[in-house]
Design a protein around this motif. Structure first.
Motif, PDB file in Angstrom:
ATOM      1  N   GLY B  25       0.829  -1.191   0.000  1.00 28.67           N
ATOM      2  CA  GLY B  25       0.000   0.000   0.000  1.00 28.67           C
ATOM      3  C   GLY B  25       0.866   1.243   0.000  1.00 28.67           C
ATOM      4  O   GLY B  25       0.541   2.240  -0.617  1.00 28.67           O
ATOM      5  N   ASN B  26       1.970   1.106   0.655  1.00 28.23           N
ATOM      6  CA  ASN B  26       2.783   2.279   0.875  1.00 28.23           C
ATOM      7  C   ASN B  26       3.676   2.604  -0.303  1.00 28.23           C
ATOM      8  O   ASN B  26       4.015   3.737  -0.547  1.00 28.23           O
ATOM      9  N   LYS B  28       3.436   2.898  -3.346  1.00 28.96           N
ATOM     10  CA  LYS B  28       3.073   3.873  -4.377  1.00 28.96           C
ATOM     11  C   LYS B  28       3.478   5.270  -3.971  1.00 28.96           C
ATOM     12  O   LYS B  28       3.948   6.040  -4.787  1.00 28.96           O
ATOM     13  N   GLY B  29       3.247   5.554  -2.723  1.00 32.03           N
ATOM     14  CA  GLY B  29       3.528   6.910  -2.280  1.00 32.03           C
ATOM     15  C   GLY B  29       5.011   7.184  -2.127  1.00 32.03           C
ATOM     16  O   GLY B  29       5.399   8.235  -1.680  1.00 32.03           O
ATOM     17  N   ASN B  30       5.789   6.226  -2.512  1.00 33.96           N
ATOM     18  CA  ASN B  30       7.174   6.288  -2.082  1.00 33.96           C
ATOM     19  C   ASN B  30       8.174   6.583  -3.172  1.00 33.96           C
ATOM     20  O   ASN B  30       9.324   6.264  -3.047  1.00 33.96           O
ATOM     21  N   ASN B  34      11.775   2.455  -3.830  1.00 35.59           N
ATOM     22  CA  ASN B  34      11.579   1.124  -3.272  1.00 35.59           C
ATOM     23  C   ASN B  34      11.311   0.078  -4.328  1.00 35.59           C
ATOM     24  O   ASN B  34      11.289  -1.108  -4.033  1.00 35.59           O
ATOM     25  N   ASP B  93      19.063  14.227  -3.339  1.00 36.90           N
ATOM     26  CA  ASP B  93      19.088  14.410  -1.897  1.00 36.90           C
ATOM     27  C   ASP B  93      20.461  14.897  -1.494  1.00 36.90           C
ATOM     28  O   ASP B  93      21.456  14.577  -2.142  1.00 36.90           O
TER      29      ASP B  93
ATOM     30  N   SER C  74       2.736  13.386  -0.095  1.00 37.68           N
ATOM     31  CA  SER C  74       2.550  12.472  -1.219  1.00 37.68           C
ATOM     32  C   SER C  74       1.830  11.247  -0.716  1.00 37.68           C
ATOM     33  O   SER C  74       2.305  10.541   0.167  1.00 37.68           O
ATOM     34  N   ILE C  75       0.636  11.056  -1.246  1.00 39.11           N
ATOM     35  CA  ILE C  75      -0.202   9.938  -0.844  1.00 39.11           C
ATOM     36  C   ILE C  75      -0.543   9.145  -2.103  1.00 39.11           C
ATOM     37  O   ILE C  75      -1.028   9.707  -3.084  1.00 39.11           O
ATOM     38  N   PHE C  76      -0.250   7.864  -2.090  1.00 34.80           N
ATOM     39  CA  PHE C  76      -0.526   6.999  -3.237  1.00 34.80           C
ATOM     40  C   PHE C  76      -0.024   7.608  -4.538  1.00 34.80           C
ATOM     41  O   PHE C  76      -0.734   7.657  -5.540  1.00 34.80           O
ATOM     42  N   GLY C  77       1.174   8.114  -4.503  1.00 33.91           N
ATOM     43  CA  GLY C  77       1.776   8.609  -5.733  1.00 33.91           C
ATOM     44  C   GLY C  77       1.341   9.997  -6.136  1.00 33.91           C
ATOM     45  O   GLY C  77       1.891  10.574  -7.064  1.00 33.91           O
ATOM     46  N   GLU C  79       1.420  13.760  -5.590  1.00 38.00           N
ATOM     47  CA  GLU C  79       2.279  14.660  -4.832  1.00 38.00           C
ATOM     48  C   GLU C  79       1.637  16.027  -4.686  1.00 38.00           C
ATOM     49  O   GLU C  79       1.018  16.536  -5.613  1.00 38.00           O
ATOM     50  N   SER C 157      10.345   4.695   4.334  1.00 32.45           N
ATOM     51  CA  SER C 157       8.962   5.126   4.511  1.00 32.45           C
ATOM     52  C   SER C 157       8.720   5.285   6.008  1.00 32.45           C
ATOM     53  O   SER C 157       9.393   4.662   6.825  1.00 32.45           O
ATOM     54  N   GLY C 238      15.100  13.298   1.693  1.00 37.39           N
ATOM     55  CA  GLY C 238      14.740  14.567   2.300  1.00 37.39           C
ATOM     56  C   GLY C 238      13.250  14.746   2.462  1.00 37.39           C
ATOM     57  O   GLY C 238      12.803  15.382   3.405  1.00 37.39           O
ATOM     58  N   GLN C 239      12.473  14.172   1.537  1.00 35.98           N
ATOM     59  CA  GLN C 239      11.035  14.414   1.664  1.00 35.98           C
ATOM     60  C   GLN C 239      10.387  13.495   2.693  1.00 35.98           C
ATOM     61  O   GLN C 239       9.237  13.695   3.058  1.00 35.98           O
TER      62      GLN C 239
END
Lengths: 307, 462, 294
Positions: B25-26, B28-30, B34, B93, C74-77, C79, C157, C238-239
């Motif tokens: 689940g996570n 995608k937001g990452n 990953n 970064d 950023s939630i589920f891709g 941003e 994460s 950083g994010q």
């Protein structure tokens, strides 16, 4: 016959308890086993190997107790072990004694003044350890820090002290910061515990002619025992979490004066040194530390049971 | 007993199941950090068939603060230009010297290392390269490239090449590290007579007399042999080595020679001087700050980027915060001609086992180090280009309109041996600043030096 | 009222003076952060510390906000808009602390009740494991945990920080101590009434251990907000930084620009101090109620 039914019943009951118990435990166990116990097992196993960062795989070659033998001869590790216990053995009693004194001095004060004091002593806790560390670093500064400036301008010191650069003072500087961020909660706890002391007992003792000091130790202290034990536990836990202070202030220096085992594990694992990524060795340190801490916890709880 | 085991097992399966869900689940937001395949070690395992290079759409870059390569706005302008030309996005970064190495090592352990990293050979070649984490970049250099780089300095390619022949760093810029003095303070103390501001050199005697004069005037520490950590340690090495002509390694880079009696003599001299303090609370960056602030009258951690923008504070070239003049100086030595420590910075690629990303990373390096954009990349670092021309663009005169840079080239001929690629380097430099701390706390100099050098040589022997 | 004897009066005055001095010393770092955040460069770099800013400027905050940027979320891709990274760090920290707090309270309340009131097989062993693991510093399991997170694709994460926090067994211990006080007769009565285990837990147990949950919530939140180590290891980009990590990184980059650092420290500290002052009563109540049963 009756006996059999009873044992059957109790077995059924036991099963019910088992199922209910584990269902309620499950969510917590998932995290506890997954992120504490399993890693701990892996840690113990890798401590017997020469696992390192540069070879793939979870475990390297088995080398028996070599890591532990090396540790026994590693001066930096031994120094770190000593420092770790100095920190814990100094800060835990100091925090307890100090917060007890502050609380007994303030718990009878008027509401707003009491809460003002409580607030002030609690503020370093909520300020956050990194923010506190950063500002203390500036205050300790050898050349332009407020501490040296204040001490030299008032004539207490002739020449500024290099607080964090001198092995004689560095560890104490860290303990002071740890201390200021640790006393907040114990003070809050003691204030309320003192407020909850059974007044009838106190008055009875006073009628019997007990002095204030006697009243304090014989009655109040005894009644606050559970609070004290709780404070001991959380302060001990807190004292082992001083990594941020060391990483941000001294990185273990000068001359390993502030190395702790916790920092040395990180140092061995990830700092860019020749032994960097020597995971087996780092995990062996973890195991040694865990044994010491386990013993310490067991001792505390034995004391708690004997109360 | 059986039940207990069963329950435990059940719980464990649940952990895995739950956590795996959480992970997906996570993810995608990452960003796709990953989604990279786990790192493969090329030398120990048969690599899985690499995915066909379909072209990566995003690469990651971690950069240490090399000049303005630590400044987001500057770097963004450069990477935007790259993205515009190639369509490959770059996620940047920023690392700090204080904990950057730890972060890279942690990431390597977790298989989350970036595609590109910007630093010098002491890390890229001597450490991560030597340990098999980096991609060999030899195929990026043809004879023209070699000639262009060697025309500037023959040592550069040598420092970027591992003893096994692989090239783990594509160099971009270089400089000589030097020291700096607060000119106003020197004048006030009457110590400026010891400085030759034309050649920017001075002798050991000059240095000793100057410190005496400064101490007589200010009565406090005027220069700090900083040793809180490895940051800026090239300054303390150059100071100690040059004072009486000691060496750090042998010429073949096979052993550490800093137990040289000449170094012991230099350390004893420094230790005995009023006004020079061995300070274990400062690292290089802190020392610069204290110098910029005016507390210290000289800085041993200095170079052209500092001269252009002291302390990175943006308050004007060659000035302290209070407006005192700063002069850069070579390190003092007996005859005045010192061996300065060089710095080479460039890019390396971590082997994440994904051909497409490695290819994209190489495109990035080519873009920054050998194209018409190299001028901007070099200027961002505020150092000197390591090559004469980049694909036809002349780089030799890019700083012509910058008098400070031009003046600084006077020091470049003093550039000494780049020994930071000697085996066991990481251990040696750690032993070095630990030795300085020991000396500072009053340990016997000769014994501390001998112990430190022995530790370094143990690492050099493997 | 009693008439106090002069000696105890003198003691009271002396201890009051000492207390006030101590209070000033305890307040000083915070004072130094806040004034430092608003000092102009000349004051920051002055060789003699400047006690009160010669001029209040917002330059340090501007520098902080301009230094790094990051998508706001950023939630589920998806941003968010690009914003100063410090805001993202703040959002991350709040998310991390609240998530850890909720998960910990829920799991610990359930487990604590089971350990206290259910006589299941293996209970004693589990409890001793929990007690032993309670004071364990995270550094001990650092390397296996890192590899585990990498294998679970949680590295970089916030969950990589949240899950070990939830796994830390102090909460279970605290809630177990607390649940001991639930009278067995009440539980028995509800069982006889035919209530399910779940219903018993929600309607009977939870209300009775509420103060304990409050204490645990505060403890976890503050611990999480103050943690630095796990974040340093698990969150490289950083994010994904949190506030402590952001400030620590700023310090590592420029151990020099104290104004910038103090601005960061102020930004990290002031929100939680504001929350603390607003809910001070609940804070102290929560903490103490949890411990009465300690």
């Amino acid at each position: 016959m009756a006996k059999q039914t009873q044992s059957k019943m109790s077995r059924a009951l036991q099963r019910r308890e088992n199922i209910a118990g584990y269902v309620f435990m499950l969510p917590s166990l998932v995290f506890f086993l997954g992120f504490v116990i399993i890693p701990m097992f892996i840690c113990i196993i890798t401590s017997l190997t020469n696992t390192n960062m540069h070879d793939p795989g979870l475990f390297g070659g088995f080398i028996g107790l070599k890591n532990f033998a090396d540790l026994a001869n590693d001066k930096v590790f031994l120094k770190g072990l000593v420092n770790t216990f100095v920190i814990v053995l100094v800060s835990v009693p100091a925090v307890c004694a100090f917060s007890l004194w502050v609380s007994s001095a303030i718990y009878k004060l008027k509401g707003p003044i009491l809460s003002a004091f409580r607030c002030i002593f609690y503020l370093p806790v909520v300020t956050g350890s990194v923010a506190v560390t950063v500002v203390w670093k500036w205050m300790y500064d050898n050349y332009t820090g407020i501490l040296n400036s204040a001490l030299t301008s008032t004539g207490i010191l002739e020449k500024g002290i290099n607080w964090l650069g001198d092995p004689k003072t560095a560890l104490w500087c860290i303990i002071v910061i740890l201390f200021t961020t640790s006393v907040g909660q114990p003070i809050v706890l003691y204030v309320s515990a003192l407020g909850n002391v059974d007044q009838t007992l106190v008055e009875a003792a006073q009628v019997d002619g007990a002095t204030d000091l006697q009243v304090f130790w014989k009655i109040k202290w005894a009644q606050m025992m559970p609070t004290t034990l709780y404070i001991l536990v959380i302060t001990t836990i807190n004292s082992f979490q001083c990594f941020a202070l060391i990483q941000l202030l001294t990185q273990g220096g000068p001359n390993h004066a502030t190395d702790t085992v916790m920092y040395y594990i990180y140092y061995t694992a990830f700092k860019l040194t020749e032994q960097a990524g020597h995971f087996g060795y780092a995990n062996a340190m973890g195991v040694v530390l865990a044994i010491f801490i386990g013993a310490l916890s067991a001792l505390q709880f034995k004391l708690a049971k004997e109360k | 007993m059986k039940k207990k085991l069963l329950a435990l097992l059940l719980a464990m399966t649940m952990v895995m199941a739950l956590v795996a869900c959480g992970g997906n689940g996570n993810q995608k937001g990452n960003n796709n950090q990953n989604t990279e395949p786990p790192k493969q070690e090329d030398n120990t395992q048969t690599p899985e068939p690499a995915p066909a290079p379909t072209g990566a759409s995003e690469i990651t870059l971690w950069t240490y603060p090399i000049g303005k390569w630590g400044d987001e706005a500057t770097v963004k302008a450069l990477t935007d230009a790259f993205t515009a030309e190639t369509g490959i996005a770059v996620k940047v970064d920023y690392l700090a010297y204080a904990d950057g190495d730890d972060k890279v090592n942690t990431a390597l352990t977790a298989g989350g290392a970036p595609d590109l990293i910007m630093e010098g050979p002491e890390r890229l070649v001597a450490n991560w390269g030597a340990n098999g984490h980096m991609v060999d970049l030899s195929d990026m250099f043809d004879d023209t490239d070699m000639a262009e780089i060697n025309a500037v300095n023959e040592g550069v390619m040598k420092s970027c090449t591992h003893t096994n022949g692989a090239i783990y760093e594509y160099p971009l810029v270089m400089t000589a590290h030097c020291m700096a003095v607060n000119l106003n303070a020197f004048k006030e103390a009457g110590a400026d007579q010891y400085l030759d501001l034309d050649t920017h050199t001075w002798t050991t005697d000059d240095f000793i007399k100057a410190v005496e004069a400064l101490y007589a005037k200010y009565g406090q520490t005027v220069g700090a042999v900083f040793c809180a950590g490895q940051g800026g340690d090239q300054g303390t090495r150059a100071l100690v080595n040059n004072l009486y002509g000691g060496t750090f390694t042998n010429a073949e880079h096979t052993a550490y020679t800093w137990d040289d009696p000449l170094n012991v003599k230099a350390l004893e001299q420094l230790k005995a001087m009023d006004g020079i303090e061995f300070d274990a609370s400062l690292a290089g960056g802190d020392e610069i700050a204290k110098f910029y602030q005016g507390a210290l009258k000289m800085a041993f951690c200095w170079n052209i980027a500092q001269q252009m923008d002291p302390n990175g504070a943006g308050t004007g070239a060659e000035k302290t915060v209070t407006g005192d003049d700063i002069a850069f100086m070579s390190f003092p030595s007996e005859d005045g001609s010192s061996k300065l420590q060089g710095g080479t910075w460039g890019f390396g690629i971590f082997d994440n086992g994904d051909e497409a990303r490695i290819e994209a990373a190489k495109q990035f390096i080519k873009f920054m180090c050998d194209s018409e954009h190299t001028v901007d990349a070099v200027k961002a670092a505020s150092y000197f280009a390591v090559r004469t021309t980049a694909e036809g663009t002349d780089l030799s005169n890019i700083w012509a309109d910058e008098p400070i840079m031009a003046e600084y080239t006077k020091l470049m001929p003093y550039l000494g041996d780049y020994y930071q690629v000697t085996t066991g380097w990481a251990a040696a430099r750690t032993a070095w600043w630990n030795m300085l701390q020991a000396v500072g706390t009053g340990d016997d100099v000769a014994a501390a030096v001998a112990a430190g050098a022995a530790e370094a040589n143990a690492a050099a022997a493997g | 009222m009693k008439i106090e004897n002069p000696r105890s009066r003198a003691y009271k005055i002396v201890s009051m003076i000492i207390l006030v001095i101590l209070a000033i010393l305890f307040l000083f770092p915070l004072y130094w952060i806040i004034t430092g955040a608003f000092k102009p460069a000349a004051d920051i770099y002055a060789q003699e510390p400047v006690l009160w800013p010669t001029e209040w400027v917002s330059k340090n905050f501007e520098n902080l906000f301009n230094k790094r940027t990051a998508p706001l979320f950023s939630i589920f891709g998806i941003e968010g808009p690009t914003a100063p990274a410090a805001f993202r760090w703040l959002i991350n920290t709040v998310f991390m602390s609240v998530a850890s707090m909720l998960l910990t309270c829920l799991t610990a309340a359930m487990a604590g009740y089971a350990l206290a009131k259910k006589r299941f097989v293996g209970r004693a062993i589990l409890f001793s494991l929990i007690v032993c693991a309670m004071a364990l510093p995270k550094q001990v399991i650092l390397i296996p945990l890192l590899k585990e997170m990498a294998a679970l694709k949680l590295y970089d994460s916030l969950w990589a920080v949240i899950f070990p926090t939830v796994g830390w067994p102090f909460g279970v211990f605290l809630m177990k101590q607390f649940s001991e006080s639930i009278p067995g007769e009440i539980l028995e009565a509800t069982r006889i009434d035919g209530a399910s285990e779940a219903k018993t837990f929600v309607t009977v147990v939870l209300p009775m251990v509420k103060p304990g949950i409050g204490a645990l919530a505060i403890f976890t939140f503050i611990n999480c907000w103050n943690d630095y180590f796990m974040q340093l290891v698990m969150l490289p980009s950083g994010q994904n930084f949190t506030m402590p990590l952001g400030i620590a990184t700023l310090q590592a980059e420029t151990s020099v620009d104290m104004g910038l650092l103090m601005a960061g420290a102020a930004l990290a500290a002031l929100p939680i101090i504001a929350v603390f002052l607003l809910f001070q009563k609940y804070f102290t109540q929560g903490i103490t109620m949890g411990a009465v049963k300690g």
